[in-house]
Design a protein around this motif. Structure first.
Motif, PDB file in Angstrom:
ATOM      1  N   LEU A  15       0.830  -1.208   0.000  1.00 11.13           N
ATOM      2  CA  LEU A  15       0.000   0.000   0.000  1.00 11.13           C
ATOM      3  C   LEU A  15       0.858   1.248   0.000  1.00 11.13           C
ATOM      4  O   LEU A  15       0.587   2.218  -0.718  1.00 11.13           O
ATOM      5  CB  LEU A  15      -0.924  -0.008   1.225  1.00 11.13           C
ATOM      6  CG  LEU A  15      -2.039  -1.056   1.220  1.00 11.13           C
ATOM      7  CD1 LEU A  15      -2.762  -1.046   2.558  1.00 11.13           C
ATOM      8  CD2 LEU A  15      -3.007  -0.794   0.081  1.00 11.13           C
ATOM      9  N   SER A  16       1.920   1.242   0.802  1.00  6.81           N
ATOM     10  CA  SER A  16       2.803   2.402   0.863  1.00  6.81           C
ATOM     11  C   SER A  16       3.492   2.622  -0.464  1.00  6.81           C
ATOM     12  O   SER A  16       3.609   3.748  -0.954  1.00  6.81           O
ATOM     13  CB  SER A  16       3.842   2.211   1.970  1.00  6.81           C
ATOM     14  OG  SER A  16       4.708   3.307   2.027  1.00  6.81           O
ATOM     15  N   ALA A  17       3.955   1.532  -1.090  1.00  6.18           N
ATOM     16  CA  ALA A  17       4.644   1.643  -2.378  1.00  6.18           C
ATOM     17  C   ALA A  17       3.732   2.237  -3.432  1.00  6.18           C
ATOM     18  O   ALA A  17       4.154   3.033  -4.275  1.00  6.18           O
ATOM     19  CB  ALA A  17       5.153   0.270  -2.824  1.00  6.18           C
ATOM     20  N   LYS A 244      15.569  -8.303  -2.804  1.00  2.61           N
ATOM     21  CA  LYS A 244      14.584  -8.751  -3.786  1.00  2.61           C
ATOM     22  C   LYS A 244      13.657  -7.576  -4.068  1.00  2.61           C
ATOM     23  O   LYS A 244      12.697  -7.315  -3.352  1.00  2.61           O
ATOM     24  CB  LYS A 244      13.793  -9.943  -3.248  1.00  2.61           C
ATOM     25  CG  LYS A 244      12.879 -10.584  -4.279  1.00  2.61           C
ATOM     26  CD  LYS A 244      12.234 -11.836  -3.727  1.00  2.61           C
ATOM     27  CE  LYS A 244      11.381 -12.512  -4.806  1.00  2.61           C
ATOM     28  NZ  LYS A 244      10.752 -13.745  -4.282  1.00  2.61           N
ATOM     29  N   GLY A 245      13.964  -6.833  -5.129  1.00  5.03           N
ATOM     30  CA  GLY A 245      13.282  -5.567  -5.382  1.00  5.03           C
ATOM     31  C   GLY A 245      13.927  -4.452  -4.580  1.00  5.03           C
ATOM     32  O   GLY A 245      14.764  -4.681  -3.713  1.00  5.03           O
ATOM     33  N   GLY A 246      13.529  -3.222  -4.886  1.00  6.84           N
ATOM     34  CA  GLY A 246      14.015  -2.094  -4.113  1.00  6.84           C
ATOM     35  C   GLY A 246      15.350  -1.526  -4.553  1.00  6.84           C
ATOM     36  O   GLY A 246      15.968  -0.773  -3.801  1.00  6.84           O
ATOM     37  N   ILE A 263      14.093   1.626   6.092  1.00 12.92           N
ATOM     38  CA  ILE A 263      13.035   1.721   5.092  1.00 12.92           C
ATOM     39  C   ILE A 263      13.542   1.111   3.792  1.00 12.92           C
ATOM     40  O   ILE A 263      14.721   1.214   3.456  1.00 12.92           O
ATOM     41  CB  ILE A 263      12.561   3.175   4.862  1.00 12.92           C
ATOM     42  CG1 ILE A 263      13.721   4.052   4.333  1.00 12.92           C
ATOM     43  CG2 ILE A 263      11.977   3.761   6.144  1.00 12.92           C
ATOM     44  CD1 ILE A 263      13.297   5.463   3.936  1.00 12.92           C
ATOM     45  N   SER A 264      12.647   0.480   3.065  1.00 19.30           N
ATOM     46  CA  SER A 264      13.035  -0.133   1.795  1.00 19.30           C
ATOM     47  C   SER A 264      11.787  -0.570   1.053  1.00 19.30           C
ATOM     48  O   SER A 264      10.752  -0.874   1.666  1.00 19.30           O
ATOM     49  CB  SER A 264      13.941  -1.351   2.034  1.00 19.30           C
ATOM     50  OG  SER A 264      14.246  -2.009   0.811  1.00 19.30           O
ATOM     51  N   THR A 278       8.212   1.911   4.393  1.00 21.55           N
ATOM     52  CA  THR A 278       8.934   2.398   3.214  1.00 21.55           C
ATOM     53  C   THR A 278       9.271   3.878   3.314  1.00 21.55           C
ATOM     54  O   THR A 278       9.939   4.406   2.420  1.00 21.55           O
ATOM     55  CB  THR A 278       8.100   2.171   1.940  1.00 21.55           C
ATOM     56  OG1 THR A 278       6.817   2.794   2.108  1.00 21.55           O
ATOM     57  CG2 THR A 278       7.912   0.688   1.670  1.00 21.55           C
ATOM     58  N   GLU A 279       8.820   4.545   4.372  1.00 19.54           N
ATOM     59  CA  GLU A 279       9.194   5.947   4.570  1.00 19.54           C
ATOM     60  C   GLU A 279       9.231   6.256   6.061  1.00 19.54           C
ATOM     61  O   GLU A 279       8.528   5.637   6.862  1.00 19.54           O
ATOM     62  CB  GLU A 279       8.215   6.875   3.856  1.00 19.54           C
ATOM     63  CG  GLU A 279       6.761   6.686   4.209  1.00 19.54           C
ATOM     64  CD  GLU A 279       5.865   7.575   3.367  1.00 19.54           C
ATOM     65  OE1 GLU A 279       6.172   8.782   3.246  1.00 19.54           O
ATOM     66  OE2 GLU A 279       4.869   7.074   2.828  1.00 19.54           O
TER      67      GLU A 279
END
Length: 375
Positions: A15-17, A244-246, A263-264, A278-279
């Motif tokens: 959701l954050s992404a 894995k991603g990011g 965060i990532s 993520t933030e």
């Protein structure tokens, strides 16, 4: 309960992404009207990690295995005089960069994995030297990260100069994710800034902070393997590997914290989360991030008139997917992505040469030049 917490964490990250403007929502496309092709100019290289161009147009090339090559007049000459190179995992002989005033001072800078120090293993070091008759002389060790470790991952390391002549370089977190990146009293997981002679600039952000590594310029990084000065703004751009991603693109600012691993947008390699945010206040958001990971290596910003339709675009090599990615940025947002020269091989480096052409280094192949297609 552990499985429920993990599931909720993944939902929160998703959701954050979705709410971020930096998300990799722009899908990479394969262009149908590409007017450029590639031609092999330096064959038979294994892992050509770094390259830079001498004033006569010849190329200095680092092989990760510990060999420095001078390629001139279609001939490879091995340069002697290197320090001992610690070759392990991702470590070895890494990046190389000429001083901006090379014509007057002759300094060549390079990064490598070094065993110097009391502990077993190695860590990333920066050295400068001069080239005389196919030999490096006047070697000066400018920086050596500590402590050594036998871990084989995340050495970094790219080198760049800014418009004021400061020397920047990256060192990855060396596989010590939860300790190094957020601690300014420790090396690794950082971008560093030195004067060109290796001394510490008095304006560095942590000068005078008790216990701090005073060469640090920014922190909270995972494993930056791309770094370039923007040809117009002078800003230092980097990209760094996520798990894995990011994977991220960041513009480096003095004293800023880029968040790793607090965060990532990435996950552990087994798909489980290591953070549920993520933030966070006080931590920088990336200019852009890739999900899934492309495993970026090498970074260039096009300024040459040989590619007028690419001016200002970022070019990034993909180790994982074996292509060159072109990113178009408008108002600090990626608005277009293209996959160029697909299936070329693991693309380790990309650099705009002194002749204005873009060169890409491909593992197991060599160095290619991007040229216009013949009509």
């Amino acid at each position: 309960m552990t499985h429920i917490h993990s599931f909720l964490a993944i939902i929160l990250m998703t959701l954050s992404a979705c709410s971020q403007q930096t998300a990799s929502k722009v899908q990479a496309e394969t262009p149908t009207d590409l007017i450029y092709t590639i031609e092999l100019v330096v064959p038979d290289l294994e892992i050509p990690w770094g390259m830079d161009f001498l004033p006569d147009g010849s190329i200095l090339i680092t092989e990760k295995s510990g060999e420095l090559i001078h390629y001139r007049n279609n001939t490879k000459q091995t340069i002697s005089g290197l320090p001992d190179i610690y070759v392990r995992g991702q470590g070895g002989l890494l990046d190389i960069r000429l001083h901006p005033n090379y014509n007057s001072n002759g300094w060549i800078y390079f990064s490598f994995a070094s065993q110097e120090g009391p502990e077993e293993g190695g860590n990333t070091a920066i050295m400068r030297a001069k080239l005389n008759n196919n030999k490096l002389t006047d070697q000066e060790l400018l920086y050596k990260a500590e402590p050594n470790t036998t871990k084989g991952q995340h050495f970094g390391s790219r080198i760049e100069f800014d418009n004021e002549g400061y020397l920047y370089f990256s060192i990855g977190d060396r596989g010590n994710r939860d300790v190094n990146p957020q601690d300014i009293t420790r090396d690794c997981g950082k971008i560093y800034r030195l004067n060109d002679d290796g001394s510490i600039p008095s304006s560095n952000p942590f000068v005078g902070h008790s216990g701090a590594k005073q060469a640090i310029y920014s922190y909270g990084h995972r494993n930056p393997q791309g770094m370039v000065k923007h040809p117009e703004t002078g800003e230092i751009y980097i990209h760094e590997h996520g798990p894995k991603g990011g994977d991220e693109i960041n513009i480096i600012e003095k004293g800023k914290n880029y968040g790793w691993p607090v965060i990532s947008y990435g996950l552990n390699y087994d798909g489980t989360p290591f953070t549920d945010i993520t933030e966070k206040e006080g931590m920088e958001q990336p200019l852009f991030y890739w999900t899934p990971s492309i495993a970026p290596s090498g970074l260039s910003i096009v300024s040459s008139d040989k590619y007028p339709n690419w001016t200002g675009n970022l070019l990034v090599g993909s180790l994982k997917f074996s292509y060159l990615e072109r990113l178009v940025i408008e108002n600090n947002e990626v608005v277009k992505r293209e996959k160029l020269f697909e299936n070329t091989g693991r693309l380790r480096n990309v650099k705009q040469g002194s002749d204005g052409y873009i060169y890409i280094a491909v593992e197991g192949e060599g160095i290619y030049k991007i040229v216009p297609k013949q009509n």
